[in-house]
Design an enzyme around this catalytic site. Structure first.
Site, mmCIF file in Angstrom:
data_model
loop_
_atom_site.group_PDB
_atom_site.id
_atom_site.type_symbol
_atom_site.label_atom_id
_atom_site.label_comp_id
_atom_site.label_asym_id
_atom_site.label_seq_id
_atom_site.Cartn_x
_atom_site.Cartn_y
_atom_site.Cartn_z
ATOM 1 N N ARG A 101 0.554 -0.946 0.119
ATOM 2 C CA ARG A 101 -0.138 0.343 0.208
ATOM 3 C C ARG A 101 0.979 1.264 -0.019
ATOM 4 O O ARG A 101 1.884 1.094 0.882
ATOM 5 C CB ARG A 101 -0.798 0.275 1.374
ATOM 6 C CG ARG A 101 -1.517 1.943 1.781
ATOM 7 C CD ARG A 101 -2.824 1.497 2.346
ATOM 8 N NE ARG A 101 -3.665 0.346 2.239
ATOM 9 C CZ ARG A 101 -4.528 0.570 2.597
ATOM 10 N NH1 ARG A 101 -5.102 1.316 4.303
ATOM 11 N NH2 ARG A 101 -6.415 0.044 2.506
ATOM 12 N N HIS A 128 -7.550 1.477 -6.392
ATOM 13 C CA HIS A 128 -7.734 0.095 -4.997
ATOM 14 C C HIS A 128 -8.422 -0.875 -5.032
ATOM 15 O O HIS A 128 -10.269 -1.306 -4.817
ATOM 16 C CB HIS A 128 -8.877 0.786 -3.941
ATOM 17 C CG HIS A 128 -8.453 0.143 -2.104
ATOM 18 N ND1 HIS A 128 -7.429 -0.862 -2.141
ATOM 19 C CD2 HIS A 128 -9.400 0.687 -1.233
ATOM 20 C CE1 HIS A 128 -8.092 -1.481 -0.713
ATOM 21 N NE2 HIS A 128 -8.973 -0.319 -0.028
ATOM 22 N N GLN A 131 -10.228 -4.021 -2.952
ATOM 23 C CA GLN A 131 -11.702 -3.588 -2.428
ATOM 24 C C GLN A 131 -12.984 -3.646 -3.119
ATOM 25 O O GLN A 131 -13.872 -3.656 -2.727
ATOM 26 C CB GLN A 131 -11.520 -2.052 -1.788
ATOM 27 C CG GLN A 131 -12.706 -1.157 -1.092
ATOM 28 C CD GLN A 131 -13.111 -1.611 0.464
ATOM 29 O OE1 GLN A 131 -12.278 -1.772 0.972
ATOM 30 N NE2 GLN A 131 -14.100 -2.660 0.459
ATOM 31 N N ASP A 218 -17.268 7.464 -0.923
ATOM 32 C CA ASP A 218 -16.133 7.722 -0.291
ATOM 33 C C ASP A 218 -15.863 8.906 0.737
ATOM 34 O O ASP A 218 -16.283 9.653 -0.208
ATOM 35 C CB ASP A 218 -14.909 6.416 -0.987
ATOM 36 C CG ASP A 218 -13.429 6.638 -0.542
ATOM 37 O OD1 ASP A 218 -13.909 5.734 0.681
ATOM 38 O OD2 ASP A 218 -12.267 6.148 -1.027
ATOM 39 N N CYS A 258 -16.213 2.126 1.664
ATOM 40 C CA CYS A 258 -14.762 0.802 1.333
ATOM 41 C C CYS A 258 -14.424 1.230 2.955
ATOM 42 O O CYS A 258 -14.082 0.288 3.731
ATOM 43 C CB CYS A 258 -13.802 1.248 0.725
ATOM 44 S SG CYS A 258 -13.536 2.836 0.514
ATOM 45 N N ARG A 286 -13.868 -8.688 2.845
ATOM 46 C CA ARG A 286 -11.814 -8.346 2.387
ATOM 47 C C ARG A 286 -11.325 -9.536 2.814
ATOM 48 O O ARG A 286 -11.077 -9.867 1.862
ATOM 49 C CB ARG A 286 -11.488 -7.153 2.945
ATOM 50 C CG ARG A 286 -12.645 -5.873 2.393
ATOM 51 C CD ARG A 286 -11.714 -5.644 1.512
ATOM 52 N NE ARG A 286 -10.286 -5.076 1.279
ATOM 53 C CZ ARG A 286 -9.450 -4.393 1.172
ATOM 54 N NH1 ARG A 286 -10.234 -3.405 2.248
ATOM 55 N NH2 ARG A 286 -7.702 -4.534 1.199
HETATM 56 N N1 NVA Z 1 -10.374 6.617 -0.999
HETATM 57 C C1 NVA Z 1 -9.422 6.533 0.093
HETATM 58 C C2 NVA Z 1 -10.084 4.621 0.560
HETATM 59 C C3 NVA Z 1 -9.115 4.163 1.540
HETATM 60 C C4 NVA Z 1 -9.752 2.739 1.699
HETATM 61 C C5 NVA Z 1 -8.387 7.028 0.531
HETATM 62 O O1 NVA Z 1 -7.439 6.683 -0.295
HETATM 63 O O2 NVA Z 1 -7.975 7.748 1.652
HETATM 64 N N1 CP Z 2 -11.181 0.023 2.884
HETATM 65 C C1 CP Z 2 -9.612 -0.180 2.856
HETATM 66 O O1 CP Z 2 -8.499 -0.540 2.629
HETATM 67 O O2 CP Z 2 -9.670 -0.008 4.958
HETATM 68 P P1 CP Z 2 -8.155 0.360 5.449
HETATM 69 O O3 CP Z 2 -7.247 1.698 4.733
HETATM 70 O O4 CP Z 2 -8.472 -0.045 6.795
HETATM 71 O O5 CP Z 2 -7.779 -0.369 5.472
#
Ligand code: NVA
Ligand code: CP
Length: 299
Positions: A101, A128, A131, A218, A258, A286
């Site tokens: 990540r 992502h 997800q 989101d 998500c 997930r």
């Molecule tokens: N769009 C959000 C998703 C978190 C799971 C982010 O990138 O922070």
């Molecule tokens: N939805 C998701 O990816 O959550 P986290 O940021 O907690 O991993």
């Protein structure tokens, strides 16, 4: 056999996604006790925070008989500038798969290019995919599938919106995204998705949600955009998924997010905590879908 990576939804065909969901279902419902990851290790590199992704991959690897290593990018040498190709080559000598990540999607592509083991994208600024795989599985569980369904996205044209475009390209469902001007999803992913299915980008949330079977949103400020939060709150006024907006959707529509969520911003509490919300099933899925992904790529 060549190693397979999972960096975006389009890395899989429709048939492969369907097979993955068959396995996910078996893992979720039928007392699956096999250990395809016995003796294997998944390295998990995190340059951003995580609750769901970290815990579901770690628990998933354990349940499949393997183990997972949490590697904060601040603590490993990547955080001090060790080149990604060198990190990829070294980890490939120790572990059997890498989940990462990070911010820049190009870094994940570079890691995958130099690693001789499967690399999984656990979220980048661009997309992502893990997800949205779990979201698609949730839609299959809740609504029987995505064929003939209208899926609405309301809010930021961010990594999640881009992953939905990837899914629409492969699976061909109807996707309607409502995003304010200047916050549209990735142009190339939009153009590619248009060839695969019926995709619309509008600035009008009502147009996206009208008759939709799934309503999705989101956060307005993603990880790394904390400094823009105030400006974004202004830009996204009118893009809150509330009960009035949900009334325009199909009466049996489900709400997905998500997580983490900001109640009172992108969604009201009565929607996310209400009867149409499936966010806890979505979060649970997930685990099941990523276990199937680990077994498919690493076993
Ligand atoms: N769009 C959000 C998703 C978190 C799971 C982010 O990138 O922070
Ligand atoms: N939805 C998701 O990816 O959550 P986290 O940021 O907690 O991993």
């Amino acid at each position: 056999m060549a190693k397979r990576d999972f960096l975006q939804i389009t890395d899989f065909s429709r048939k492969e996604i369907e097979q993955l969901f068959e396995l996910s279902k078996r893992m979720k419902t039928r007392g699956y006790r096999e250990t395809p990851l016995a003796g294997k290790t998944l390295a998990m590199i995190f340059a951003k925070s995580s609750t769901r992704t970290r815990v579901s991959f770690e628990v998933g690897a354990y349940q499949l008989g393997g183990q997972a290593l949490f590697l904060s990018s601040k603590d490993i040498q990547i955080g001090r500038g060790e080149p990604i190709p060198d990190t990829a080559r070294v980890l490939s000598r120790y572990v059997d798969g890498i989940m990462i990540r990070t911010f820049d999607h190009a870094e994940v592509e570079e890691l995958a290019r130099y690693a001789t083991i499967p690399v999984i994208n656990g979220l980048t600024d661009l997309t992502h995919p893990c997800q949205v795989l779990a979201d698609l599985f949730t839609i299959k569980e809740q609504l029987g599938g995505w064929e003939g369904k209208r899926i609405a996205w309301v809010g930021d044209g961010n990594n999640m919106a881009n992953a939905w475009l990837e899914a629409a390209k492969v699976l061909g469902f109807e996707l309607r995204l409502a995003c304010p001007e200047g916050f549209e999803p990735n142009r190339a992913k939009f153009e590619a998705a248009k060839q695969g299915g019926c995709v619309l980008v509008t600035e009008v949330p009502e147009e996206a949600v009208e008759g939709a079977h799934v309503v999705n949103t989101d956060v307005w400020a993603s990880m790394g955009q904390e400094g823009e939060a105030e400006a974004r709150r202004n830009a996204f006024k009118g893009y809150t998924v509330d009960a009035d907006l949900m009334k325009l959707a199909d009466p049996k529509a489900i709400f997905l997010h998500c997580l983490p969520a900001h109640r009172g911003e992108e969604v009201t509490a009565d929607v996310i905590d209400g009867p149409q919300s499936r966010v806890w099933d979505e979060a649970e899925n997930r685990l099941h879908v990523q276990k199937a992904l680990l077994a498919t790529l690493m076993a």
